[in-house]
Motif scaffolding. Structure first.
Motif, PDB file in Angstrom:
ATOM      1  N   GLN A  70       0.846  -1.190   0.000  1.00 54.12           N
ATOM      2  CA  GLN A  70       0.000   0.000   0.000  1.00 54.12           C
ATOM      3  C   GLN A  70       0.883   1.242   0.000  1.00 54.12           C
ATOM      4  OE1 GLN A  70      -1.984  -0.185   4.086  1.00 54.12           O
ATOM      5  NE2 GLN A  70      -1.141   1.893   4.113  1.00 54.12           N
ATOM      6  N   THR A  71       0.241   2.373  -0.241  1.00 56.89           N
ATOM      7  CA  THR A  71       0.923   3.659  -0.153  1.00 56.89           C
ATOM      8  C   THR A  71       0.247   4.507   0.918  1.00 56.89           C
ATOM      9  OG1 THR A  71      -0.498   4.590  -1.877  1.00 56.89           O
ATOM     10  CG2 THR A  71       1.568   3.607  -2.593  1.00 56.89           C
ATOM     11  N   SER A  72       0.959   5.474   1.427  1.00 59.13           N
ATOM     12  CA  SER A  72       0.441   6.451   2.407  1.00 59.13           C
ATOM     13  C   SER A  72      -0.176   5.802   3.643  1.00 59.13           C
ATOM     14  CB  SER A  72      -0.585   7.371   1.731  1.00 59.13           C
ATOM     15  OG  SER A  72      -0.945   8.439   2.592  1.00 59.13           O
ATOM     16  N   PRO A  73       0.664   5.216   4.505  1.00 59.35           N
ATOM     17  CA  PRO A  73       2.112   5.093   4.383  1.00 59.35           C
ATOM     18  C   PRO A  73       2.501   3.945   3.447  1.00 59.35           C
ATOM     19  CG  PRO A  73       1.406   4.041   6.396  1.00 59.35           C
ATOM     20  CD  PRO A  73       0.175   4.693   5.807  1.00 59.35           C
ATOM     21  N   VAL A  74       3.698   4.053   2.914  1.00 58.79           N
ATOM     22  CA  VAL A  74       4.228   3.012   2.039  1.00 58.79           C
ATOM     23  C   VAL A  74       4.547   1.763   2.863  1.00 58.79           C
ATOM     24  CG1 VAL A  74       6.265   2.366   0.695  1.00 58.79           C
ATOM     25  CG2 VAL A  74       5.130   4.548   0.278  1.00 58.79           C
ATOM     26  N   VAL A  75       4.058   0.611   2.381  1.00 61.17           N
ATOM     27  CA  VAL A  75       4.349  -0.667   3.044  1.00 61.17           C
ATOM     28  C   VAL A  75       4.895  -1.632   2.002  1.00 61.17           C
ATOM     29  CG1 VAL A  75       3.461  -2.595   4.391  1.00 61.17           C
ATOM     30  CG2 VAL A  75       2.467  -0.308   4.687  1.00 61.17           C
ATOM     31  N   LEU A  77       0.643   0.452  11.341  1.00 58.10           N
ATOM     32  CA  LEU A  77      -0.150   1.377  10.520  1.00 58.10           C
ATOM     33  C   LEU A  77      -0.862   2.407  11.389  1.00 58.10           C
ATOM     34  CD1 LEU A  77      -1.671  -1.160   7.967  1.00 58.10           C
ATOM     35  CD2 LEU A  77      -0.116   0.724   7.417  1.00 58.10           C
ATOM     36  N   SER A  78      -1.349   1.978  12.552  1.00 58.79           N
ATOM     37  CA  SER A  78      -2.075   2.909  13.422  1.00 58.79           C
ATOM     38  C   SER A  78      -1.165   3.978  14.005  1.00 58.79           C
ATOM     39  CB  SER A  78      -2.765   2.142  14.552  1.00 58.79           C
ATOM     40  OG  SER A  78      -1.826   1.660  15.500  1.00 58.79           O
ATOM     41  N   GLU A  79       0.125   3.680  14.126  1.00 56.37           N
ATOM     42  CA  GLU A  79       1.080   4.621  14.703  1.00 56.37           C
ATOM     43  C   GLU A  79       1.812   5.438  13.644  1.00 56.37           C
ATOM     44  OE1 GLU A  79       3.716   2.468  17.264  1.00 56.37           O
ATOM     45  OE2 GLU A  79       2.111   1.743  18.575  1.00 56.37           O
ATOM     46  N   ALA A  80       1.679   5.049  12.394  1.00 50.83           N
ATOM     47  CA  ALA A  80       2.464   5.687  11.334  1.00 50.83           C
ATOM     48  C   ALA A  80       1.774   6.935  10.789  1.00 50.83           C
ATOM     49  CB  ALA A  80       2.700   4.697  10.200  1.00 50.83           C
ATOM     50  N   SER A  81       2.585   7.888  10.391  1.00 49.79           N
ATOM     51  CA  SER A  81       2.070   9.014   9.620  1.00 49.79           C
ATOM     52  C   SER A  81       2.098   8.624   8.155  1.00 49.79           C
ATOM     53  CB  SER A  81       2.935  10.245   9.853  1.00 49.79           C
ATOM     54  OG  SER A  81       4.190  10.104   9.186  1.00 49.79           O
ATOM     55  N   ASP A  96       3.764   9.796   5.881  1.00 46.80           N
ATOM     56  CA  ASP A  96       5.109   9.903   5.309  1.00 46.80           C
ATOM     57  C   ASP A  96       6.071   8.847   5.845  1.00 46.80           C
ATOM     58  OD1 ASP A  96       4.403  12.140   3.789  1.00 46.80           O
ATOM     59  OD2 ASP A  96       4.770  13.481   5.477  1.00 46.80           O
ATOM     60  N   ASP A  97       5.601   7.962   6.709  1.00 44.90           N
ATOM     61  CA  ASP A  97       6.450   6.884   7.213  1.00 44.90           C
ATOM     62  C   ASP A  97       6.537   5.753   6.195  1.00 44.90           C
ATOM     63  OD1 ASP A  97       6.691   8.367   9.483  1.00 44.90           O
ATOM     64  OD2 ASP A  97       5.520   7.035  10.779  1.00 44.90           O
ATOM     65  N   ILE A  98       7.505   4.867   6.411  1.00 45.22           N
ATOM     66  CA  ILE A  98       7.627   3.668   5.578  1.00 45.22           C
ATOM     67  C   ILE A  98       7.670   2.446   6.484  1.00 45.22           C
ATOM     68  CG2 ILE A  98       8.704   4.741   3.567  1.00 45.22           C
ATOM     69  CD1 ILE A  98      11.436   3.920   4.668  1.00 45.22           C
ATOM     70  N   ILE A  99       7.051   1.353   6.030  1.00 40.30           N
ATOM     71  CA  ILE A  99       6.939   0.129   6.825  1.00 40.30           C
ATOM     72  C   ILE A  99       7.446  -1.050   6.012  1.00 40.30           C
ATOM     73  CG2 ILE A  99       5.364  -1.419   8.066  1.00 40.30           C
ATOM     74  CD1 ILE A  99       3.464   0.972   8.403  1.00 40.30           C
ATOM     75  N   TYR A 100       8.318  -1.837   6.636  1.00 46.35           N
ATOM     76  CA  TYR A 100       8.881  -3.046   6.012  1.00 46.35           C
ATOM     77  C   TYR A 100       8.352  -4.265   6.759  1.00 46.35           C
ATOM     78  CZ  TYR A 100      12.493  -6.439   4.523  1.00 46.35           C
ATOM     79  OH  TYR A 100      13.170  -7.524   4.014  1.00 46.35           O
ATOM     80  N   VAL A 101       7.885  -5.257   6.021  1.00 43.87           N
ATOM     81  CA  VAL A 101       7.394  -6.503   6.619  1.00 43.87           C
ATOM     82  C   VAL A 101       8.234  -7.658   6.103  1.00 43.87           C
ATOM     83  CG1 VAL A 101       5.410  -8.005   6.971  1.00 43.87           C
ATOM     84  CG2 VAL A 101       5.053  -5.551   6.637  1.00 43.87           C
ATOM     85  N   GLY A 102       8.836  -8.413   7.011  1.00 50.62           N
ATOM     86  CA  GLY A 102       9.640  -9.543   6.539  1.00 50.62           C
ATOM     87  C   GLY A 102      10.414 -10.233   7.642  1.00 50.62           C
ATOM     88  N   GLY A 103      11.594 -10.743   7.277  1.00 49.69           N
ATOM     89  CA  GLY A 103      12.427 -11.528   8.174  1.00 49.69           C
ATOM     90  C   GLY A 103      12.360 -13.000   7.853  1.00 49.69           C
ATOM     91  N   SER A 104      11.206 -13.437   7.369  1.00 50.53           N
ATOM     92  CA  SER A 104      10.995 -14.842   7.020  1.00 50.53           C
ATOM     93  C   SER A 104       9.978 -14.935   5.896  1.00 50.53           C
ATOM     94  CB  SER A 104      10.480 -15.620   8.236  1.00 50.53           C
ATOM     95  OG  SER A 104       9.970 -16.887   7.856  1.00 50.53           O
ATOM     96  N   THR A 105      10.165 -15.903   5.027  1.00 55.28           N
ATOM     97  CA  THR A 105       9.170 -16.190   3.998  1.00 55.28           C
ATOM     98  C   THR A 105       7.804 -16.412   4.625  1.00 55.28           C
ATOM     99  OG1 THR A 105      10.824 -17.212   2.557  1.00 55.28           O
ATOM    100  CG2 THR A 105       8.530 -17.822   2.160  1.00 55.28           C
ATOM    101  N   PHE A 106       7.797 -17.062   5.791  1.00 55.05           N
ATOM    102  CA  PHE A 106       6.529 -17.464   6.399  1.00 55.05           C
ATOM    103  C   PHE A 106       5.816 -16.311   7.081  1.00 55.05           C
ATOM    104  CE2 PHE A 106       9.502 -21.097   6.397  1.00 55.05           C
ATOM    105  CZ  PHE A 106       8.892 -21.808   5.373  1.00 55.05           C
TER     106      PHE A 106
END
Length: 433
Positions: A312-317, A409-413, A415-425
């Protein structure tokens, strides 16, 4: 058994690596060979391309499948693990294997399953080979599961072999040095079969790969020495690339658009284009137009998910399936280059990885939301939080990735960016993937 009962049977009867790790690892080719023999050796009824490597082998496999599809071939694609649906592992021209075939195959192989005690992976490899034969594919792109030499897929003799790169991963099985890991990956190199190495890494690794190729008289080429990939920006959500031929000094591919926008794809694309050259020299009909059109639409043509995928965008994930130090270093660097006010990371890992080494790659000046995948190999989130704190990474703890992402997402503005990962699962558990 219906489809769901069949899947439940396969998961309960067979050791599954993605669930139990080392206890499911069954090196060697005997069982796969026996399963294939009982099916009439379907893997010999069509041409194949074999793809190994620590990182990038999935993306490379999907790009090659997309190109061959656009060139007019009927293309099988076998990859693992799946993210959402078991049927993702086995596709023909982008379409999942049918539920009916899985039911029929399993019923027909039940006596072999009971007597041979194969792993889950061995059964799925044989299933894929049989399905591709029944679908009369022209060619199948086969991704190695782990390593190469003793991997169940290594019962094929391909048109060309590809090794994307060599990095540290699965060291308890493949060795704890890059040359040892390279030796296992080099096991897919077959007598007289051309082999493409997507990127040159160092002299030790190169010596292992070159030595194996010389031993079996297999023509070997390093794509990173042949092609130089220049990123010239983004256009309509795609990477725009110029590919230079280092031998002639000329522009080989101008304005090649790629819908896989992870920066690490610049390493994979050189290998893919080298394979295309080898196939064309062997009489395959692959036009420039088919390459250009395929690279624009890899995701649409093959269904690839989870590789530097914008959620998604705004914030970018963004999410990414990178799950070792080499892969994460690339994605974190690209992530930090995005315009942002604050960085937020939603992270989870499996328990049989060197997470200390991976956590050292993450920035201290960021917000963290720790979780654990639903997979039974998951690293307990409390343990993850404690280990991360020792690296100066502090955050909140959540039961699963969706809770963690919702909190981020609830804490982000915007203009923030969010990365999700660490594991395929972790990525696989995302509801909105």
């Amino acid at each position: 058994m219906n489809y769901q009962e069949t899947i439940d049977y396969l998961y309960s009867r067979l050791p599954v690596f993605q669930n139990i790790g080392a206890r499911a690892f069954k090196p060697g080719l005997y069982t796969t060979q026996e399963l294939c023999r009982s099916l009439g050796d379907p893997q010999n009824k069509y041409r194949t391309i074999h793809v190994a490597g620590t990182n990038g082998k999935g993306s490379t496999s999907h790009m090659l499948a997309a190109i061959l599809q656009q060139a007019g071939y009927r293309v099988g694609l076998y990859t693992s693990p799946h993210l959402k649906d078991f049927r993702e592992r086995i596709r023909v021209n982008g379409a999942f294997v049918s539920e009916d075939f899985i039911v029929q195959f399993t019923a027909g192989q039940k006596s072999n399953i009971e007597s041979l005690n194969p792993s889950f992976f061995e059964v799925t490899v044989a299933m894929a080979f049989d399905y591709f034969a029944q679908c009369n594919v022209d060619v199948a792109v086969i991704e190695v599961g782990m390593g190469g030499r003793l991997d169940s897929t290594n019962v094929i003799t391909p048109e060309v072999s590809v090794i994307t790169n060599i990095s540290y991963d699965h060291m308890q099985f493949l060795g704890d040095t890059l040359p040892l890991i390279a030796s296992e990956k080099a096991g897919i190199i077959k007598e007289g079969v051309p082999v493409v190495i997507s990127e040159y890494q160092n002299e030790e690794v190169s010596a292992v790969l070159t030595g194996k190729a010389n031993e079996v008289d297999a023509p070997l080429s390093f794509s990173s020495e042949r092609f130089r990939v220049e990123s010239i920006g983004m256009e309509d959500g795609r990477s725009n690339l110029n590919i230079w031929d280092n031998i002639s000094g000329k522009l080989a591919w101008a304005g090649l658009e790629l819908d896989l926008t992870g920066s690490y794809q610049t390493k994979n694309i050189a290998g893919v284009l080298s394979v295309v050259e080898i196939l064309k020299s062997g009489g395959w009909s692959i036009s420039e137009d088919s390459v250009y059109s395929a690279m624009k639409s890899v995701v649409k043509l093959t269904g690839l998910k989870g590789r530097w995928q914008l959620l998604q965008t705004s914030p970018v994930v963004y999410c990414d399936t990178a799950h070792n130090s080499a892969g994460l270093s690339e994605t974190i660097e690209q992530f930090e280059m995005l315009p942002h006010t604050r960085k937020r990371f939603v992270l989870g890992f499996v328990g049989d990885k060197d997470i200390t080494g991976m956590l050292k790659l993450f920035p201290v000046d960021a917000d963290y939301y720790f979780c654990q995948p639903s997979n039974t190999r998951a690293l307990n989130v409390s343990e993850l939080s404690l280990t991360a704190a020792k690296q100066g990474l502090f955050g909140k703890v959540f039961g699963d990735v969706n809770e963690a992402l919702n909190q981020a997402l609830s804490e982000a503005s915007s203009d923030d960016i969010i990365y999700v990962g660490g594991s395929t699962f972790v990525v696989a558990d995302l509801k909105n993937l």
